[in-house]
Motif scaffolding. Sequence first.
Motif, PDB file in Angstrom:
ATOM      1  N   ASP A   6     -49.064 -12.487  -1.545  1.00 45.49           N
ATOM      2  CA  ASP A   6     -49.404 -13.793  -0.975  1.00 45.49           C
ATOM      3  C   ASP A   6     -49.846 -14.831  -2.010  1.00 45.49           C
ATOM      4  O   ASP A   6     -50.470 -15.816  -1.662  1.00 45.49           O
ATOM      5  CB  ASP A   6     -50.492 -13.654   0.105  1.00 45.49           C
ATOM      6  CG  ASP A   6     -50.063 -12.716   1.220  1.00 45.49           C
ATOM      7  OD1 ASP A   6     -48.863 -12.707   1.555  1.00 45.49           O
ATOM      8  OD2 ASP A   6     -50.915 -11.997   1.738  1.00 45.49           O
ATOM      9  N   GLN A   7     -49.534 -14.628  -3.290  1.00 42.19           N
ATOM     10  CA  GLN A   7     -49.918 -15.607  -4.308  1.00 42.19           C
ATOM     11  C   GLN A   7     -48.723 -16.309  -4.945  1.00 42.19           C
ATOM     12  O   GLN A   7     -48.898 -17.185  -5.780  1.00 42.19           O
ATOM     13  CB  GLN A   7     -50.762 -14.959  -5.389  1.00 42.19           C
ATOM     14  CG  GLN A   7     -52.138 -14.575  -4.910  1.00 42.19           C
ATOM     15  CD  GLN A   7     -53.028 -14.132  -6.047  1.00 42.19           C
ATOM     16  OE1 GLN A   7     -52.582 -13.876  -7.155  1.00 42.19           O
ATOM     17  NE2 GLN A   7     -54.311 -14.046  -5.768  1.00 42.19           N
ATOM     18  N   ALA A   9     -46.559 -18.534  -3.824  1.00 44.18           N
ATOM     19  CA  ALA A   9     -46.523 -19.982  -3.587  1.00 44.18           C
ATOM     20  C   ALA A   9     -47.551 -20.702  -4.454  1.00 44.18           C
ATOM     21  O   ALA A   9     -47.266 -21.755  -5.037  1.00 44.18           O
ATOM     22  CB  ALA A   9     -46.762 -20.288  -2.113  1.00 44.18           C
ATOM     23  N   HIS A  29     -41.356 -26.230   0.874  1.00 40.18           N
ATOM     24  CA  HIS A  29     -41.296 -25.001   1.664  1.00 40.18           C
ATOM     25  C   HIS A  29     -40.527 -25.262   2.947  1.00 40.18           C
ATOM     26  O   HIS A  29     -40.354 -26.408   3.364  1.00 40.18           O
ATOM     27  CB  HIS A  29     -42.703 -24.476   1.975  1.00 40.18           C
ATOM     28  CG  HIS A  29     -43.563 -25.470   2.699  1.00 40.18           C
ATOM     29  ND1 HIS A  29     -43.519 -25.631   4.063  1.00 40.18           N
ATOM     30  CD2 HIS A  29     -44.478 -26.345   2.233  1.00 40.18           C
ATOM     31  CE1 HIS A  29     -44.381 -26.570   4.416  1.00 40.18           C
ATOM     32  NE2 HIS A  29     -44.971 -27.029   3.316  1.00 40.18           N
ATOM     33  N   SER A  33     -43.051 -21.994   6.413  1.00 44.25           N
ATOM     34  CA  SER A  33     -43.805 -21.682   5.190  1.00 44.25           C
ATOM     35  C   SER A  33     -43.622 -20.227   4.764  1.00 44.25           C
ATOM     36  O   SER A  33     -44.564 -19.560   4.339  1.00 44.25           O
ATOM     37  CB  SER A  33     -45.291 -22.018   5.346  1.00 44.25           C
ATOM     38  OG  SER A  33     -45.464 -23.415   5.394  1.00 44.25           O
ATOM     39  N   THR A  34     -42.370 -19.757   4.856  1.00 45.72           N
ATOM     40  CA  THR A  34     -42.068 -18.400   4.416  1.00 45.72           C
ATOM     41  C   THR A  34     -41.219 -18.397   3.145  1.00 45.72           C
ATOM     42  O   THR A  34     -41.036 -17.351   2.535  1.00 45.72           O
ATOM     43  CB  THR A  34     -41.324 -17.611   5.514  1.00 45.72           C
ATOM     44  OG1 THR A  34     -40.130 -18.318   5.855  1.00 45.72           O
ATOM     45  CG2 THR A  34     -42.206 -17.423   6.734  1.00 45.72           C
ATOM     46  N   ARG A  35     -40.664 -19.540   2.757  1.00 44.32           N
ATOM     47  CA  ARG A  35     -39.878 -19.693   1.535  1.00 44.32           C
ATOM     48  C   ARG A  35     -40.378 -20.920   0.782  1.00 44.32           C
ATOM     49  O   ARG A  35     -40.629 -21.955   1.387  1.00 44.32           O
ATOM     50  CB  ARG A  35     -38.383 -19.876   1.818  1.00 44.32           C
ATOM     51  CG  ARG A  35     -37.779 -18.803   2.645  1.00 44.32           C
ATOM     52  CD  ARG A  35     -37.056 -17.664   1.988  1.00 44.32           C
ATOM     53  NE  ARG A  35     -36.487 -17.855   0.699  1.00 44.32           N
ATOM     54  CZ  ARG A  35     -36.510 -16.899  -0.243  1.00 44.32           C
ATOM     55  NH1 ARG A  35     -37.088 -15.754  -0.003  1.00 44.32           N
ATOM     56  NH2 ARG A  35     -35.964 -17.096  -1.406  1.00 44.32           N
ATOM     57  N   PHE A  36     -40.502 -20.795  -0.527  1.00 47.41           N
ATOM     58  CA  PHE A  36     -40.999 -21.869  -1.364  1.00 47.41           C
ATOM     59  C   PHE A  36     -40.050 -22.073  -2.537  1.00 47.41           C
ATOM     60  O   PHE A  36     -39.508 -21.102  -3.078  1.00 47.41           O
ATOM     61  CB  PHE A  36     -42.406 -21.539  -1.885  1.00 47.41           C
ATOM     62  CG  PHE A  36     -43.407 -21.401  -0.787  1.00 47.41           C
ATOM     63  CD1 PHE A  36     -44.190 -22.484  -0.423  1.00 47.41           C
ATOM     64  CD2 PHE A  36     -43.552 -20.205  -0.103  1.00 47.41           C
ATOM     65  CE1 PHE A  36     -45.114 -22.362   0.605  1.00 47.41           C
ATOM     66  CE2 PHE A  36     -44.468 -20.073   0.920  1.00 47.41           C
ATOM     67  CZ  PHE A  36     -45.245 -21.158   1.282  1.00 47.41           C
ATOM     68  N   ASP A  54     -42.815 -15.971   0.769  1.00 48.93           N
ATOM     69  CA  ASP A  54     -44.283 -15.919   0.791  1.00 48.93           C
ATOM     70  C   ASP A  54     -44.820 -14.524   0.490  1.00 48.93           C
ATOM     71  O   ASP A  54     -45.967 -14.367   0.109  1.00 48.93           O
ATOM     72  CB  ASP A  54     -44.827 -16.445   2.119  1.00 48.93           C
ATOM     73  CG  ASP A  54     -44.383 -15.634   3.318  1.00 48.93           C
ATOM     74  OD1 ASP A  54     -43.373 -14.904   3.218  1.00 48.93           O
ATOM     75  OD2 ASP A  54     -45.037 -15.736   4.365  1.00 48.93           O
ATOM     76  N   THR A  55     -43.987 -13.497   0.634  1.00 50.14           N
ATOM     77  CA  THR A  55     -44.399 -12.114   0.372  1.00 50.14           C
ATOM     78  C   THR A  55     -43.933 -11.607  -0.989  1.00 50.14           C
ATOM     79  O   THR A  55     -44.099 -10.430  -1.291  1.00 50.14           O
ATOM     80  CB  THR A  55     -43.837 -11.196   1.467  1.00 50.14           C
ATOM     81  OG1 THR A  55     -42.407 -11.325   1.475  1.00 50.14           O
ATOM     82  CG2 THR A  55     -44.409 -11.536   2.830  1.00 50.14           C
TER      83      THR A  55
END
Length: 180
Positions: A6-7, A9, A29, A33-36, A54-55
């Motif tokens: 979770d870091q 982004a 994003h 907010s799952t892709r940056f 995000d993962t």
Amino acid sequence: MRVRDDQAAGVLESIAEGLPAGYGAGVRHNAASTRFALHADAGEFVGVDSEVADTSRAVTVTVSTGCRPLSEGVDYAPAPVVPPLGEVPDAFLDALSALQGERVYSGVEVACPDGRVARTFVADDVKGPADLGRALRDVTGGAVVVRADAGEWAYRVGEVSVVVTEGDGVARVAATISCR
């Protein structure tokens, strides 16, 4: 570069903030907010880009030169190298010693535009320990630990990034000294 869960982004945001203002760096994003994605335009056909989920546990930044000519006298292709033991980072040798691995490794290097050299050292087929964390305990004290899982550790000691992975009783140790 390895990052904690979770870091990813936040790492992209930090990279964008660290680039010169003239690059117009920004992180965008998707709606969930799952892709940056990071994009910066360094001028003269040079782009800086990255995309992560995000993962994501790793962040890769690509600097593309497009049509820009290469600098004179700089070879950008990685070249195999086995420098003398005195030029191998202590953090790499310490990780090998912690795993009781032999000092058998390969390396590649690439010239940096500022004249420095980036190098990566790798030792494959090291006998994996029963407990990777316990084996690395003495060499990660004082290091910035980025990842600490049963089969994968990533940490930084000064300018050296070390990644140790283990699976099926076999470990791999890699260390990189960047241009910075």
